[in-house]
Scaffold this motif. Structure first.
Motif, PDB file in Angstrom:
ATOM      1  N   LYS A 116       1.293  -1.234  -0.004  1.00  0.00           N
ATOM      2  CA  LYS A 116       0.083   0.090  -0.212  1.00  0.00           C
ATOM      3  C   LYS A 116       0.822   1.614  -0.417  1.00  0.00           C
ATOM      4  N   ASP A 117       2.317   0.927   0.335  1.00  0.00           N
ATOM      5  CA  ASP A 117       3.324   2.223   0.386  1.00  0.00           C
ATOM      6  C   ASP A 117       3.632   2.344  -1.304  1.00  0.00           C
ATOM      7  N   TYR A 118       3.086   2.144  -2.177  1.00  0.00           N
ATOM      8  CA  TYR A 118       3.084   1.732  -3.023  1.00  0.00           C
ATOM      9  C   TYR A 118       1.602   2.923  -3.863  1.00  0.00           C
ATOM     10  N   SER A 119       1.672   3.688  -3.279  1.00  0.00           N
ATOM     11  CA  SER A 119       0.568   4.651  -3.683  1.00  0.00           C
ATOM     12  C   SER A 119       0.401   5.332  -5.680  1.00  0.00           C
ATOM     13  N   SER A 122      -2.649   3.452  -7.229  1.00  0.00           N
ATOM     14  CA  SER A 122      -3.987   4.412  -6.914  1.00  0.00           C
ATOM     15  C   SER A 122      -3.970   5.779  -8.314  1.00  0.00           C
ATOM     16  N   TYR A 123      -2.726   6.132  -8.364  1.00  0.00           N
ATOM     17  CA  TYR A 123      -2.992   7.042  -9.088  1.00  0.00           C
ATOM     18  C   TYR A 123      -3.451   7.364 -10.578  1.00  0.00           C
ATOM     19  N   GLN A 217      -9.449  14.715  -0.113  1.00  0.00           N
ATOM     20  CA  GLN A 217     -10.270  14.520  -1.472  1.00  0.00           C
ATOM     21  C   GLN A 217     -10.380  15.843  -1.637  1.00  0.00           C
ATOM     22  N   SER A 226      -6.046  12.348  -8.394  1.00  0.00           N
ATOM     23  CA  SER A 226      -6.318  11.468  -7.639  1.00  0.00           C
ATOM     24  C   SER A 226      -5.297  12.377  -6.306  1.00  0.00           C
ATOM     25  N   ASN A 228      -4.646  10.173  -4.351  1.00  0.00           N
ATOM     26  CA  ASN A 228      -2.386   9.826  -3.536  1.00  0.00           C
ATOM     27  C   ASN A 228      -1.558  10.911  -4.114  1.00  0.00           C
ATOM     28  N   TYR A 229      -1.747  10.997  -5.265  1.00  0.00           N
ATOM     29  CA  TYR A 229      -0.723  11.261  -6.717  1.00  0.00           C
ATOM     30  C   TYR A 229      -0.639  12.773  -5.282  1.00  0.00           C
ATOM     31  N   ASP A 232       0.957  12.965  -2.792  1.00  0.00           N
ATOM     32  CA  ASP A 232       2.518  12.487  -2.524  1.00  0.00           C
ATOM     33  C   ASP A 232       3.516  13.988  -3.125  1.00  0.00           C
ATOM     34  N   THR A 241       2.570  15.841   5.360  1.00  0.00           N
ATOM     35  CA  THR A 241       1.379  15.344   4.257  1.00  0.00           C
ATOM     36  C   THR A 241       0.441  16.222   4.103  1.00  0.00           C
TER      37      THR A 241
END
Length: 299
Positions: A116-119, A122-123, A217, A226, A228-229, A232, A241
């Motif tokens: 799940k750390d490889y976000s 979800s991009y 969101q 998105s 997640n993007y 990041d 964050t």
């Protein structure tokens, strides 16, 4: 009606392509070796899919968004996502590479704990990874290493070697995304500026009374990224964050309101969008180190 093909297993997808399944939970595919021709269709994948396109192939529909592929673009698709485009009558041959791996492959592994750390899975597609020629060759080498291991007979070492190679590939992708954030610094600063504007507008237009507390969101939607993007990107630009950044803005507003003696702590909490005043007091003390009442008394 739009047709969506469902692929729940690696074997189902391999059968669709007309290629052999060497392992039930992972497949590394050199699409230049796939002899079939295809028509466009939307597909839902029940597994992770990393897709390297090496030729221009027009618009891809990913969710509700369109993206015009560039050569050497790497797209990441998570389980349950739909990608592809509707049938236009065009017939084509696939080019590039693909890596499909089922979540079951990772169960009981260290990589399974951190997937799940490889976000980037979800991009959105318009946030895909655009690689230099050197980066592209590194990723192709990863595809080849995994493919070579899969073509060996499966033994007791296979899973650990395959998962280790997969983790190396994902870590390269993290590195390349970090580079992409840096090389798009001017664009990112524009997004950060818009983020600031949107936060101020959120409070000034009293959206806290109609929507409640501002969410990551909401702001991601406003800048058309998105969550997640967007998160990041904000972390790379500010060191915090997106959620922490929003919380700091809430606290800044709270401090301003606490200077007004005619508003109670409860009224301030509701004005900021909190449903329960004690949630406001808890957040304030966590960030500032003292309670809102103590802050007001000290100032």
């Amino acid at each position: 009606m739009r047709t969506i093909l469902n692929f729940d297993t690696i074997h189902e997808y391999n059968t669709f392509l007309g290629i052999e399944t060497f392992h039930p939970l992972i497949s590394s595919i050199d699409f230049s070796k796939v002899g079939k021709e295809f028509k466009h269709v939307r597909k839902r994948y029940g597994f992770y899919f990393i897709f390297l396109k090496q030729v221009q192939c027009g618009d891809l529909i990913y969710g509700r968004h369109q993206y015009d592929y560039q050569e050497g673009t790497l797209v990441f698709i998570g389980p349950g996502q739909v990608a592809g485009k509707d049938d236009t009558g065009e017939v084509f041959r696939m080019q590039g590479w693909g890596l499909c791996f089922h979540p079951d492959l990772l169960r009981g592994t260290a990589l399974g704990q951190k997937i799940k750390d490889y976000s980037f899975f979800s991009y959105q597609s318009n946030e895909s990874l655009h690689m230099s020629e050197r980066e592209k060759q590194t990723i192709i080498h990863c595809f080849q290493e995994i493919k070579g291991e899969l073509e060996h007979s499966i033994d007791k070492h296979s899973k650990s070697i395959i998962v280790a190679n997969l983790e190396v590939m994902l870590n390269h992708c993290l590195r390349f995304y970090d580079r992409q954030f840096i090389t798009r610094e001017d664009v990112n600063k524009g997004i950060l500026f818009r983020f600031e504007e949107e936060i101020n507008l959120y409070f000034d237009s009293n959206k806290t009374q109609t929507i409640g507390l501002p969410s990551v969101q909401y702001f991601a939607d406003r800048v058309r990224l998105s969550a997640n993007y967007f998160g990041d990107l904000i972390k790379k630009e500010t060191g915090k964050t997106a959620q922490e950044y929003v919380q700091l803005k809430i606290i800044d507003r709270a401090k301003d309101l606490l200077y007004s003696p005619d508003k109670s702590i409860n009224e301030i909490a509701y004005a900021l969008g909190f449903k329960y005043p004690h949630h406001f007091s808890r957040m304030f003390k966590k960030v500032v180190g003292i309670s809102p009442t103590e802050y007001r008394a000290a100032n």
